[in-house]
Design an enzyme around this catalytic site. Structure first.
Site, mmCIF file in Angstrom:
data_model
loop_
_atom_site.group_PDB
_atom_site.id
_atom_site.type_symbol
_atom_site.label_atom_id
_atom_site.label_comp_id
_atom_site.label_asym_id
_atom_site.label_seq_id
_atom_site.Cartn_x
_atom_site.Cartn_y
_atom_site.Cartn_z
ATOM 1 N N ASP A 1 -37.337 -7.747 -4.494
ATOM 2 C CA ASP A 1 -36.480 -7.427 -3.350
ATOM 3 C C ASP A 1 -35.101 -6.928 -3.761
ATOM 4 O OD1 ASP A 1 -38.617 -8.349 -1.840
ATOM 5 O OD2 ASP A 1 -37.827 -10.393 -1.787
ATOM 6 N N LYS B 1 -35.929 -1.759 -4.535
ATOM 7 C CA LYS B 1 -36.696 -0.738 -5.269
ATOM 8 C C LYS B 1 -37.113 0.394 -4.332
ATOM 9 C CE LYS B 1 -39.615 -4.004 -6.521
ATOM 10 N NZ LYS B 1 -38.887 -5.193 -6.128
ATOM 11 N N LYS C 1 -35.757 1.553 -1.604
ATOM 12 C CA LYS C 1 -34.667 2.474 -1.278
ATOM 13 C C LYS C 1 -34.397 3.428 -2.438
ATOM 14 C CE LYS C 1 -30.200 1.696 -1.576
ATOM 15 N NZ LYS C 1 -28.797 1.268 -1.377
ATOM 16 N N ALA D 1 -45.891 -7.247 -1.820
ATOM 17 C CA ALA D 1 -44.673 -6.444 -1.868
ATOM 18 C C ALA D 1 -44.250 -6.027 -0.465
ATOM 19 C CB ALA D 1 -44.919 -5.192 -2.708
ATOM 20 N N GLY D 2 -42.948 -5.853 -0.291
ATOM 21 C CA GLY D 2 -42.418 -5.271 0.946
ATOM 22 C C GLY D 2 -41.247 -4.405 0.536
ATOM 23 N N HIS D 3 -41.416 -3.099 0.604
ATOM 24 C CA HIS D 3 -40.385 -2.162 0.140
ATOM 25 C C HIS D 3 -39.768 -1.466 1.345
ATOM 26 C CE1 HIS D 3 -42.503 -1.956 -4.066
ATOM 27 N NE2 HIS D 3 -42.051 -3.148 -3.759
ATOM 28 N N THR D 4 -38.475 -1.702 1.548
ATOM 29 C CA THR D 4 -37.802 -1.239 2.774
ATOM 30 C C THR D 4 -37.029 0.049 2.530
ATOM 31 O OG1 THR D 4 -37.439 -3.586 3.180
ATOM 32 C CG2 THR D 4 -36.317 -2.049 4.659
ATOM 33 N N THR E 1 -47.140 -15.514 -1.184
ATOM 34 C CA THR E 1 -47.042 -14.813 0.104
ATOM 35 C C THR E 1 -48.276 -15.073 0.965
ATOM 36 O OG1 THR E 1 -48.027 -12.861 -0.910
ATOM 37 C CG2 THR E 1 -45.609 -12.964 -0.851
ATOM 38 N N ARG F 1 -64.329 -10.676 -13.815
ATOM 39 C CA ARG F 1 -65.224 -9.512 -13.852
ATOM 40 C C ARG F 1 -66.234 -9.484 -12.720
ATOM 41 N NH1 ARG F 1 -65.771 -11.190 -19.792
ATOM 42 N NH2 ARG F 1 -65.283 -13.060 -18.633
ATOM 43 N N GLN G 1 -42.835 -6.244 -7.234
ATOM 44 C CA GLN G 1 -42.322 -7.526 -7.748
ATOM 45 C C GLN G 1 -41.258 -7.240 -8.825
ATOM 46 O OE1 GLN G 1 -46.154 -7.450 -7.507
ATOM 47 N NE2 GLN G 1 -45.489 -7.724 -5.423
ATOM 48 N N ARG H 1 -39.605 -15.039 5.270
ATOM 49 C CA ARG H 1 -39.014 -16.310 4.843
ATOM 50 C C ARG H 1 -37.554 -16.082 4.439
ATOM 51 N NH1 ARG H 1 -43.088 -18.061 0.128
ATOM 52 N NH2 ARG H 1 -43.117 -15.806 -0.120
ATOM 53 N N HIS I 1 -26.428 -3.412 -2.852
ATOM 54 C CA HIS I 1 -25.706 -4.476 -2.121
ATOM 55 C C HIS I 1 -24.294 -4.719 -2.635
ATOM 56 C CE1 HIS I 1 -28.533 -6.232 0.834
ATOM 57 N NE2 HIS I 1 -29.479 -5.850 0.000
ATOM 58 N N GLY J 1 -25.597 1.066 -4.828
ATOM 59 C CA GLY J 1 -26.019 0.992 -3.420
ATOM 60 C C GLY J 1 -24.884 0.433 -2.572
HETATM 61 P P1 GDP Z 1 -37.729 -4.075 -2.613
HETATM 62 O O1 GDP Z 1 -38.871 -4.988 -2.423
HETATM 63 O O2 GDP Z 1 -37.172 -4.154 -4.004
HETATM 64 O O3 GDP Z 1 -38.010 -2.660 -2.217
HETATM 65 O O4 GDP Z 1 -36.552 -4.596 -1.663
HETATM 66 P P2 GDP Z 1 -36.712 -5.111 -0.146
HETATM 67 O O5 GDP Z 1 -36.930 -3.945 0.730
HETATM 68 O O6 GDP Z 1 -37.683 -6.225 -0.051
HETATM 69 O O7 GDP Z 1 -35.302 -5.778 0.081
HETATM 70 C C1 GDP Z 1 -34.108 -5.057 -0.072
HETATM 71 C C2 GDP Z 1 -33.309 -5.193 1.229
HETATM 72 O O8 GDP Z 1 -31.976 -4.794 1.017
HETATM 73 C C3 GDP Z 1 -33.826 -4.287 2.332
HETATM 74 O O9 GDP Z 1 -33.594 -4.900 3.567
HETATM 75 C C4 GDP Z 1 -32.967 -3.038 2.187
HETATM 76 O O10 GDP Z 1 -32.851 -2.315 3.395
HETATM 77 C C5 GDP Z 1 -31.651 -3.654 1.814
HETATM 78 N N1 GDP Z 1 -30.780 -2.833 0.947
HETATM 79 C C6 GDP Z 1 -31.129 -2.105 -0.138
HETATM 80 N N2 GDP Z 1 -30.030 -1.620 -0.741
HETATM 81 C C7 GDP Z 1 -28.973 -2.062 -0.036
HETATM 82 C C8 GDP Z 1 -27.548 -1.913 -0.193
HETATM 83 O O11 GDP Z 1 -27.041 -1.282 -1.113
HETATM 84 N N3 GDP Z 1 -26.772 -2.542 0.748
HETATM 85 C C9 GDP Z 1 -27.303 -3.253 1.785
HETATM 86 N N4 GDP Z 1 -26.456 -3.828 2.647
HETATM 87 N N5 GDP Z 1 -28.615 -3.389 1.954
HETATM 88 C C10 GDP Z 1 -29.442 -2.811 1.046
HETATM 89 P P1 IMO Z 2 -41.360 -6.847 -3.865
HETATM 90 O O1 IMO Z 2 -42.203 -5.759 -4.487
HETATM 91 C C1 IMO Z 2 -40.219 -11.054 -3.798
HETATM 92 C C2 IMO Z 2 -43.279 -13.962 -4.973
HETATM 93 C C3 IMO Z 2 -43.735 -14.919 -3.902
HETATM 94 C C4 IMO Z 2 -44.059 -16.126 -4.758
HETATM 95 C C5 IMO Z 2 -44.659 -15.511 -6.015
HETATM 96 C C6 IMO Z 2 -46.184 -15.497 -6.020
HETATM 97 O O2 IMO Z 2 -41.106 -6.662 -2.426
HETATM 98 O O3 IMO Z 2 -40.128 -7.087 -4.670
HETATM 99 P P2 IMO Z 2 -47.955 -14.021 -4.706
HETATM 100 O O4 IMO Z 2 -48.212 -13.859 -3.236
HETATM 101 O O5 IMO Z 2 -47.633 -12.760 -5.419
HETATM 102 O O6 IMO Z 2 -49.045 -14.802 -5.390
HETATM 103 O O7 IMO Z 2 -46.654 -14.964 -4.783
HETATM 104 O O8 IMO Z 2 -44.153 -14.192 -6.069
HETATM 105 N N1 IMO Z 2 -43.376 -12.511 -4.618
HETATM 106 C C7 IMO Z 2 -42.326 -11.754 -4.288
HETATM 107 N N2 IMO Z 2 -41.030 -12.075 -4.106
HETATM 108 N N3 IMO Z 2 -40.615 -9.759 -3.680
HETATM 109 C C8 IMO Z 2 -41.907 -9.430 -3.894
HETATM 110 O O9 IMO Z 2 -42.322 -8.141 -3.947
HETATM 111 C C9 IMO Z 2 -42.841 -10.453 -4.176
HETATM 112 N N4 IMO Z 2 -44.162 -10.475 -4.382
HETATM 113 C C10 IMO Z 2 -44.475 -11.746 -4.674
HETATM 114 O O10 IMO Z 2 -42.713 -15.185 -2.967
HETATM 115 O O11 IMO Z 2 -42.856 -16.773 -5.135
HETATM 116 MG MG MG Z 3 -39.453 -6.575 -1.170
#
Ligand code: GDP
Ligand code: IMO
Ligand code: MG
Length: 452
Positions: free
Chosen positions: A19, A22, A24, A47-50, A137, A151, A236, A315, A343, A426
């Protein structure tokens, strides 16, 4: 392979607990550099990429983050575990938003499938772990990778080539494995219901996936031969890597550079830039050690200012300070040559903020430089902090010169201790909230209270 091939492939990786932003950065780099291909290498819909573009927020779990750039082809690589139901929902949402994926999305025939019983087992295992939960997750990631290591026939090619055989195999595993049997009992599912579920799942998703499935490894090399460019997307992050992270509090794939190679079939010789993504503070979701965590009020303040709630599970994320010993570890393992720090706007809202520059451990000092960091001891390290002045705005900042003094000091300190340049900053969640910085000729350094 000649030297030109090497210039074609860049990589984006998380440096901490995920998080870091990545998604962005991948969207930004893809729109700026116009990569021909963006390939995701590992993980699944944990994963959750915003990404925020044109006032709209998108969260991608499986689709690579470059998808919003219409000239980029996206690939789900062989290292990914795919829940086809989630993928279908993501594709439907993209279509609803008018984003075409025709001839732009390809899925590796060698990726693996997350089956419904992997999800049940993931959740049941967490219940069984009682006080030793990992905080997964709950998306079935661990059991799917475990079955792959066992396998079992889980490959996308198994599903699309003959869904009937795929279903028969899945039913056999489900019925013979005592752990799965227990999950079905707990969910009041009998053998007939399980068999019917797996038959309809296999039929539906075999048909759904088929149009996208190719040998993505050979496509990547064809693109390189044509002189095209590739951006690899890690999910991750380093501290969640199954080998190099805070095991057992990790995910089940390699989220480091090795996972990029095995998860795409590309060679290390192809790779040029490796971007390490970090935040100006740190966060972790799920259980496990986090030495720079702020458990009290300040952690809550960072969480609120940074909107730190999971993009996948919603969460609340645990928050704390950036840690340069761990960052240096990530730079080493991954061969990171460029850092992108997100951030900075968020820490500017604090009066002051901390940066971990070393640890105390027994009678030893562990620094980013002294090669004493051991991930097995990580939970026992005590952070040593340097303090920086906050209370700044980056709204008008557009280059190095227009950054506030304390930000320059902070960036210089990170670069010095990790021996890696920060090239992107950022300043907000939107695509345009990124400043590219040229390396300054004269460094402004803070007169450090703690010599490092
Ligand atoms: P990822 O999993 O690495 O792609 O990151 P996530 O999307 O899970 O979490 C990053 C969060 O920070 C998201 O809500 C983004 O919109 C936000 N974000 C990313 N870069 C910045 C920044 O430079 N400033 C702020 N305020 N928010 C950011
Ligand atoms: P992105 O790509 C943050 C964490 C889970 C848990 C551990 C194992 O968005 O950065 P899993 O479901 O993979 O077996 O959970 O890994 N986790 C993440 N934390 N960002 C993620 O992905 C994650 N993917 C898994 O919260 O602690
Ligand atoms: Mg994420």
């Amino acid at each position: 392979m000649n030297s030109i091939d090497k210039q074609k492939v860049d990589v984006v990786l998380g440096t901490f607990f995920g998080d870091e932003g990545k998604g962005k950065v991948i969207d930004y780099l893809t729109s700026k550099n116009g990569y021909t291909v963006n390939v995701r290498a590992n993980g699944g819909n944990n994963a959750g990429h915003t990404i925020e573009v044109n006032g709209k927020k998108h969260v991608f779990h499986l689709i690579p983050s470059g998808i919003l750039n219409e000239d980029t082809t996206v690939i789900i690589g062989n290292g990914v575990v795919i829940d086809p139901e989630v993928l279908k929902r993501e594709i439907d949402t993209l279509k609803e938003n008018g984003i075409s994926i025709d001839n732009r999305l390809f899925i590796s025939d060698s990726a693996s499938i997350i089956l419904p019983y992997h999800i049940l087992k993931d959740r049941a295992q967490e219940v069984d772990r009682a006080n030793e939960k990992i905080g997964t997750t709950g998306k079935g990631i661990g059991p799917a990778y475990a079955d792959r290591a066992n396998r079992y026939p889980l490959k996308v090619s198994d599903l699309v080539n003959n869904y009937k055989v795929f279903a028969i195999n899945a039913i056999q595993v489900a019925i013979n494995d005592l752990n799965y049997k227990k999950c079905f009992e707990e969910n009041n599912l009998n053998e007939v219901e399980v068999s019917n579920l797996l038959c309809s799942f296999s039929k539906e998703y075999s048909e759904f996936l088929k149009p996208y499935v190719i040998d993505t490894r050979s496509k990547l090399y064809q693109e390189i031969k044509k002189g095209n460019t590739i951006l690899c997307e890690g999910a991750q992050a380093t501290m969640l890597d199954v080998d190099h992270g805070t095991y057992p509090y990790v995910t089940s794939s390699n989220a480091t550079i090795g996972g990029i190679l095995t998860g795409t079939g590309l060679s290390h010789k192809n790779i040029n830039d490796v971007y390490g993504i970090l935040k100006a503070y740190a966060s972790r979701v799920g259980e496990g050690p986090f030495v720079t965590e702020e458990k009290g009020e300040i952690g809550e303040v960072i969480r609120k200012l940074g909107h730190e709630y999971g993009a996948t599970t919603n969460r609340p994320r645990r928050c704390g300070w950036l840690d340069l010993v761990a960052l240096k570890y990530a730079c080493q393992i991954n061969g990171i040559n460029k850092l992108a720090i997100n951030h900075l706007d968020t820490i500017g809202k604090l009066d002051n903020f901390k940066l971990c520059i070393a640890y105390n451990y027994l009678d030893q000092k562990i620094t980013p430089q002294n090669e004493q960091f051991n991930i097995r001891n990580y939970g026992n390290y005590e952070p040593i902090y340097e303090c920086f002045e906050g209370d700044f705005s980056l709204e008008k900042a557009k280059d190095w010169n227009s950054l506030p003094k304390s930000v320059k000091e902070y960036i210089n300190c990170i670069e010095d201790l990790t021996e890696t340049p920060i090239t992107l900053i950022g300043t907000g969640p939107k695509r345009e909230n990124i400043i590219e910085i040229e390396k300054p000729k004269v460094k402004i350094l803070k007169p450090y209270e703690t010599s490092y």
